[in-house]
Design an enzyme around this catalytic site. Structure first.
Site, PDB file in Angstrom:
ATOM      1  N   TRP A  33      -3.100  -2.654  -1.347  1.00  0.00           N
ATOM      2  CA  TRP A  33      -2.747  -4.000  -1.819  1.00  0.00           C
ATOM      3  C   TRP A  33      -3.439  -4.924  -0.822  1.00  0.00           C
ATOM      4  O   TRP A  33      -3.038  -4.995   0.347  1.00  0.00           O
ATOM      5  CB  TRP A  33      -1.228  -4.185  -1.798  1.00  0.00           C
ATOM      6  CG  TRP A  33      -0.734  -5.438  -2.420  1.00  0.00           C
ATOM      7  CD1 TRP A  33      -0.475  -5.668  -3.742  1.00  0.00           C
ATOM      8  CD2 TRP A  33      -0.425  -6.672  -1.755  1.00  0.00           C
ATOM      9  NE1 TRP A  33      -0.010  -6.945  -3.936  1.00  0.00           N
ATOM     10  CE2 TRP A  33       0.016  -7.596  -2.735  1.00  0.00           C
ATOM     11  CE3 TRP A  33      -0.482  -7.094  -0.432  1.00  0.00           C
ATOM     12  CZ2 TRP A  33       0.400  -8.908  -2.425  1.00  0.00           C
ATOM     13  CZ3 TRP A  33      -0.101  -8.385  -0.112  1.00  0.00           C
ATOM     14  CH2 TRP A  33       0.329  -9.283  -1.112  1.00  0.00           C
ATOM     15  N   GLU A  60      17.864 -16.762  -9.755  1.00  0.00           N
ATOM     16  CA  GLU A  60      17.422 -15.372 -10.026  1.00  0.00           C
ATOM     17  C   GLU A  60      16.743 -15.291 -11.384  1.00  0.00           C
ATOM     18  O   GLU A  60      15.705 -14.663 -11.542  1.00  0.00           O
ATOM     19  CB  GLU A  60      18.623 -14.437  -9.934  1.00  0.00           C
ATOM     20  CG  GLU A  60      18.441 -13.040 -10.470  1.00  0.00           C
ATOM     21  CD  GLU A  60      17.304 -12.244  -9.825  1.00  0.00           C
ATOM     22  OE1 GLU A  60      16.727 -12.707  -8.826  1.00  0.00           O
ATOM     23  OE2 GLU A  60      16.978 -11.162 -10.364  1.00  0.00           O
ATOM     24  N   LYS A  82      12.922 -14.021 -12.051  1.00  0.00           N
ATOM     25  CA  LYS A  82      12.605 -12.932 -12.985  1.00  0.00           C
ATOM     26  C   LYS A  82      11.538 -13.376 -13.962  1.00  0.00           C
ATOM     27  O   LYS A  82      10.555 -12.692 -14.203  1.00  0.00           O
ATOM     28  CB  LYS A  82      13.863 -12.515 -13.755  1.00  0.00           C
ATOM     29  CG  LYS A  82      14.894 -11.751 -12.983  1.00  0.00           C
ATOM     30  CD  LYS A  82      14.618 -10.279 -12.755  1.00  0.00           C
ATOM     31  CE  LYS A  82      13.874  -9.964 -11.521  1.00  0.00           C
ATOM     32  NZ  LYS A  82      14.401 -10.308 -10.223  1.00  0.00           N
ATOM     33  N   ARG A 142       4.507   0.366  -6.475  1.00  0.00           N
ATOM     34  CA  ARG A 142       4.552  -0.517  -5.288  1.00  0.00           C
ATOM     35  C   ARG A 142       3.567  -1.667  -5.426  1.00  0.00           C
ATOM     36  O   ARG A 142       3.612  -2.622  -4.666  1.00  0.00           O
ATOM     37  CB  ARG A 142       4.223   0.286  -4.022  1.00  0.00           C
ATOM     38  CG  ARG A 142       5.262   1.330  -3.675  1.00  0.00           C
ATOM     39  CD  ARG A 142       4.717   2.321  -2.663  1.00  0.00           C
ATOM     40  NE  ARG A 142       4.423   1.708  -1.390  1.00  0.00           N
ATOM     41  CZ  ARG A 142       5.191   1.842  -0.316  1.00  0.00           C
ATOM     42  NH1 ARG A 142       6.294   2.559  -0.399  1.00  0.00           N
ATOM     43  NH2 ARG A 142       4.896   1.289   0.828  1.00  0.00           N
ATOM     44  N   HIS A 156      19.314 -36.239  -9.705  1.00  0.00           N
ATOM     45  CA  HIS A 156      18.612 -36.610  -8.458  1.00  0.00           C
ATOM     46  C   HIS A 156      17.125 -36.311  -8.552  1.00  0.00           C
ATOM     47  O   HIS A 156      16.463 -36.117  -7.537  1.00  0.00           O
ATOM     48  CB  HIS A 156      19.255 -35.865  -7.275  1.00  0.00           C
ATOM     49  CG  HIS A 156      20.705 -36.174  -7.120  1.00  0.00           C
ATOM     50  ND1 HIS A 156      21.185 -37.342  -6.562  1.00  0.00           N
ATOM     51  CD2 HIS A 156      21.800 -35.491  -7.523  1.00  0.00           C
ATOM     52  CE1 HIS A 156      22.497 -37.352  -6.589  1.00  0.00           C
ATOM     53  NE2 HIS A 156      22.900 -36.250  -7.164  1.00  0.00           N
ATOM     54  N   CYS A 162       0.827  -1.214   0.000  1.00  0.00           N
ATOM     55  CA  CYS A 162       0.000   0.000   0.000  1.00  0.00           C
ATOM     56  C   CYS A 162       0.858   1.261   0.000  1.00  0.00           C
ATOM     57  O   CYS A 162       2.021   1.245   0.350  1.00  0.00           O
ATOM     58  CB  CYS A 162      -0.869   0.006   1.257  1.00  0.00           C
ATOM     59  SG  CYS A 162      -1.724  -1.532   1.526  1.00  0.00           S
ATOM     60  N   ASN A 210      -1.381   1.658   6.155  1.00  0.00           N
ATOM     61  CA  ASN A 210      -0.484   0.613   5.636  1.00  0.00           C
ATOM     62  C   ASN A 210      -0.172  -0.303   6.798  1.00  0.00           C
ATOM     63  O   ASN A 210       0.064   0.152   7.921  1.00  0.00           O
ATOM     64  CB  ASN A 210       0.831   1.223   5.120  1.00  0.00           C
ATOM     65  CG  ASN A 210       0.661   1.904   3.773  1.00  0.00           C
ATOM     66  OD1 ASN A 210      -0.437   1.919   3.214  1.00  0.00           O
ATOM     67  ND2 ASN A 210       1.739   2.479   3.258  1.00  0.00           N
ATOM     68  N   GLY A 211      -0.136  -1.631   6.527  1.00  0.00           N
ATOM     69  CA  GLY A 211       0.208  -2.596   7.582  1.00  0.00           C
ATOM     70  C   GLY A 211      -0.960  -3.513   7.858  1.00  0.00           C
ATOM     71  O   GLY A 211      -1.958  -3.522   7.134  1.00  0.00           O
ATOM     72  N   LYS A 215       6.131  -4.053  -4.818  1.00  0.00           N
ATOM     73  CA  LYS A 215       7.560  -3.759  -4.902  1.00  0.00           C
ATOM     74  C   LYS A 215       8.248  -3.985  -3.558  1.00  0.00           C
ATOM     75  O   LYS A 215       9.363  -4.442  -3.497  1.00  0.00           O
ATOM     76  CB  LYS A 215       7.779  -2.316  -5.330  1.00  0.00           C
ATOM     77  CG  LYS A 215       9.241  -1.918  -5.477  1.00  0.00           C
ATOM     78  CD  LYS A 215       9.972  -2.780  -6.496  1.00  0.00           C
ATOM     79  CE  LYS A 215      11.432  -2.461  -6.577  1.00  0.00           C
ATOM     80  NZ  LYS A 215      12.161  -3.427  -7.442  1.00  0.00           N
ATOM     81  N   GLU A 264       7.982 -14.183 -12.283  1.00  0.00           N
ATOM     82  CA  GLU A 264       7.234 -13.092 -11.628  1.00  0.00           C
ATOM     83  C   GLU A 264       6.692 -12.077 -12.629  1.00  0.00           C
ATOM     84  O   GLU A 264       5.764 -11.339 -12.294  1.00  0.00           O
ATOM     85  CB  GLU A 264       8.068 -12.401 -10.557  1.00  0.00           C
ATOM     86  CG  GLU A 264       9.233 -11.578 -11.033  1.00  0.00           C
ATOM     87  CD  GLU A 264       9.920 -10.839  -9.886  1.00  0.00           C
ATOM     88  OE1 GLU A 264       9.261 -10.403  -8.930  1.00  0.00           O
ATOM     89  OE2 GLU A 264      11.147 -10.709  -9.937  1.00  0.00           O
TER      90      GLU A 264
HETATM   91  C1  AGP Z   1      12.522  -9.469  -7.020  1.00  0.00           C
HETATM   92  O1  AGP Z   1      12.412  -9.264  -8.415  1.00  0.00           O
HETATM   93  C2  AGP Z   1      11.192  -9.362  -6.314  1.00  0.00           C
HETATM   94  N1  AGP Z   1      10.573  -8.120  -6.556  1.00  0.00           N
HETATM   95  C3  AGP Z   1      11.281  -9.720  -4.836  1.00  0.00           C
HETATM   96  O2  AGP Z   1      11.720 -11.061  -4.766  1.00  0.00           O
HETATM   97  C4  AGP Z   1      12.230  -8.857  -3.966  1.00  0.00           C
HETATM   98  O3  AGP Z   1      13.574  -9.108  -4.312  1.00  0.00           O
HETATM   99  C5  AGP Z   1      12.003  -9.262  -2.503  1.00  0.00           C
HETATM  100  O4  AGP Z   1      10.659  -8.951  -2.160  1.00  0.00           O
HETATM  101  C6  AGP Z   1      12.957  -8.557  -1.524  1.00  0.00           C
HETATM  102  O5  AGP Z   1      12.727  -7.174  -1.542  1.00  0.00           O
HETATM  103  P1  AGP Z   1      13.811  -6.218  -0.807  1.00  0.00           P
HETATM  104  O6  AGP Z   1      15.109  -6.405  -1.528  1.00  0.00           O
HETATM  105  O7  AGP Z   1      13.243  -4.831  -0.953  1.00  0.00           O
HETATM  106  O8  AGP Z   1      13.892  -6.660   0.620  1.00  0.00           O
END
Ligand code: AGP
Length: 608
Positions: A74, A480, A484, A27, A503, A2, A98-99, A603, A487
């Site tokens: 959110w 990674e 990418k 965000r 395995h 949020c 927020n929270g 985000k 997501e």
């Molecule tokens: C990465 O592409 C994602 N957006 C997500 O995994 C992100 O890296 C993770 O939420 C950690 O966020 P931060 O680095 O702000 O703690």
């Protein structure tokens, strides 16, 4: 997660509230709303979906006033509907939150016992209702707020307005960030992060845990968690709109992929000496010569940066490293040696699990380092040693340039500690530093691969399952790359250690499964190739990413070959990340997904 914007002004605020929300779109959210005080009435507009859906309501109801609060939601409790969107209101109180309020059910029950019934499915609405109860029972609005906060369990950043108090805006935080912005000509602002206030505020003041800010147009009064008046430092804020524009790029993510040479250069410049022959660090809160173990804790992409660092720290500095996912670490609560060192990696510096993990490590007596991109974020203010990255604001939900700059700091730290511990000579130190200083140009060169990545992406977009394989630091890049892709394109992808294929995962392989191979020509190359030849023998569709020498070393069939510059132990993770970022980006573009704001994602995950 949020976003909050609040404005107290001498001129109408609705338009700028909506503009502030738009700067927070990155965000991630699923509904939005604003509320103002006008002619002694609280007026509100809310809409499900994108902020643009507010326009009709704002035009139709002529919502405006010189004091207002706004929110992008959110959804955590209750569907992403208009009814659950913030601001939540009673006749006399409006709030944005927020929270998560953990005890919202008990608070609802108490309200019901008073004959007061919530209209939404959210946890947040109970805050507006309790403020309304205490407003009637208190001698001041500050007293009513503190009485309400005393009932809340959980995390909050709050913007609050009272209908009968149109000259004051209130903001308070516990477990979720909130900044106060001061304008040049008698205006005051609230923002859940600095970007919300870009182009509005000239100075920023970050609230501490439990602070309550009481704002008028030209004055800030802050009470701490003990309800004592206090001061918090204010600093100039140069954040302009240009930081949050896409420029000539179609998406923020693409812009941020191409910003990597510059931000890697800027971050390296902060840690390499002028002559690029040694490393300079701020005063550490521990003796670098005696560090024998480091615990690294993070989430998502930041966690994968930690996995890369494990190889560097163990191989070059001979320091034992344990890397942990924050949401596991915080509840497993592993025994930590007194005065040991823990390292927390976070782009936002606000990730709830990482913050909680840090609190545990600190309580265990650890010296804590933070590698963080957002200045003055909660984590940056909590760790013993903040080591900042200089990626600038990262808007795309999928992290790219922040990851590369995290690797810069981790590489510098590994080399620095190795030298401090006498594991490498002065000559080695200089050679490693020279190696790092080639990165901006090497990344620039690798970015020219975009066309070959576009071609491969067209094929990947047709598939349902994709495997990423690597060994050593390339295993972390495989993880990674898979993250990418999944997501932003919503295609299932999995990163795996190539040595683990036999395995189990090799059972997945057939002609419908692309295998993205991260294959720097290093000491593990031959072993990796034999894993891949086994997959190719089972009709796996191999995308072989390597340098020229490596390409010659792989003779079996490949759906595609992507050739990158030659690399070293320290430069390989940076260079092999570029093609996997591009493969993910162009695959998502082919799929037509919302690349910068993928579904269900935020985000910064500021709730657990
Ligand atoms: C990465 O592409 C994602 N957006 C997500 O995994 C992100 O890296 C993770 O939420 C950690 O966020 P931060 O680095 O702000 O703690």
């Amino acid at each position: 997660m949020c976003g909050i914007v609040g404005i107290l002004s001498h001129q109408p605020v609705a338009k700028r509230l909506v503009e502030g929300l738009k700067r927070l779109e990155y965000r991630g959210y699923d509904s939005a709303g604003i509320a103002v005080i006008n002619d002694n009435q609280l007026k509100r507009c809310r809409a499900q979906g994108k902020i643009v859906n507010l326009d009709d309501c704002l035009a139709h109801d002529h919502i405006d006033g010189t004091i207002g609060i706004a929110h992008t939601r959110w959804a955590t409790h209750g569907l992403p509907t208009e009814e659950n969107a913030h601001p939540h209101m009673t006749e006399t109180v409006a709030i944005v939150h927020n929270g998560i309020i953990e005890n919202h059910t008990a608070l609802r029950d108490e309200l019901s016992a008073k004959g007061i019934h919530c209209t939404s499915q959210t946890d947040s609405e109970v805050i507006a209702q309790w403020l309304t109860v205490f407003e009637k029972e208190s001698d001041s609005y500050v007293e009513a707020i503190f009485k309400t906060l005393a009932k809340l369990e959980g995390a909050y950043a709050l913007g609050i307005m009272f209908r009968d108090d149109p000259t004051h805006l209130y903001g308070t935080r516990k477990g979720s960030p909130l900044a106060i912005g001061q304008g040049s000509n008698g205006e005051m602002f609230l923002g859940s992060d600095a970007l919300a206030l870009a182009g509005l505020a000239e100075n920023l003041t970050y609230l501490e845990e439990g602070d309550l800010a009481v704002l008028t147009k030209d004055h800030i009064e802050i009470f701490d968690k003990n309800q004592k008046q206090t001061q918090r430092p204010s600093q100039h804020y140069a954040g302009g709109f240009e930081q949050v524009s896409k420029g000539p790029y179609r998406h923020f993510m693409l812009k941020e992929i191409y910003e990597q040479p510059d931000v890697v250069r800027q971050t390296l410049n902060a840690y390499l000496s002028e002559d690029k022959k040694s490393i300079v660090f701020p005063e550490l809160s521990f003796d670098p010569k005696t560090v024998s173990k480091i615990t690294i804790v993070a989430c998502g992409t930041s966690y994968y940066a930690g996995l890369v660092a494990k190889h560097w720290l163990e191989k070059v500095a001979r320091i034992s490293v344990e890397v942990d996912i924050a949401s596991e670490f915080r509840y497993r609560q592993p025994p930590l040696s007194k005065d040991g060192v823990s390292l927390f990696i976070s782009q936002s510096g606000e990730t709830a699990d990482t913050m909680a993990a840090h609190a545990y490590a600190k309580a265990e007596g650890q010296q804590t380092i933070g590698i963080i991109n957002v200045p003055n974020s909660s984590l940056a203010r909590a760790v013993n040693v903040p080591l900042m990255t200089y990626a600038g604001p990262e808007i795309g939900v999928a992290s790219t340039k922040a990851f590369s700059t995290q690797l810069c700091v981790l590489a510098a730290l590994s080399i620095y500690l190795a030298h401090q511990k006498g594991m490498i000579t002065d000559a080695d130190l200089e050679a490693y530093c020279q190696d790092l200083s080639t990165l901006p140009n090497l990344i620039e060169k690798t970015l020219s691969l975009s066309d070959s990545c576009k071609d491969v992406a067209e094929e990947l977009a047709k598939t349902r399952d994709i495997l990423y394989l690597g060994r050593g630091t390339s295993y972390a890049i495989a993880l990674e790359g898979a993250l990418k892709l999944k997501e932003i394109s919503y295609i299932h992808a999995e990163g795996y250690a190539a040595g683990e294929m036999k395995h189990g995962p090799i059972a997945l392989i057939d002609e419908t499964v692309p295998i993205i191979v991260i294959a720097p020509h290093d000491e593990l190359f031959e072993k990796l190739v034999s894993n891949i030849e086994e997959a190719a023998a089972r009709k796996g569709q191999v995308v072989f990413i390597s340098d020229e020498v490596g390409q010659k070393g792989y003779h079996s069939q490949a759906m595609a070959r992507v050739t990158v510059p030659e690399t070293s132990l320290f430069t390989a993770p940076f260079i092999y990340t570029i093609p996997v970022q591009m493969l993910a980006y162009y695959t998502a573009v082919h799929k037509g997904t919302d690349v910068d704001q993928p579904r269900n994602l935020a985000k910064s995950v500021t709730v657990e």
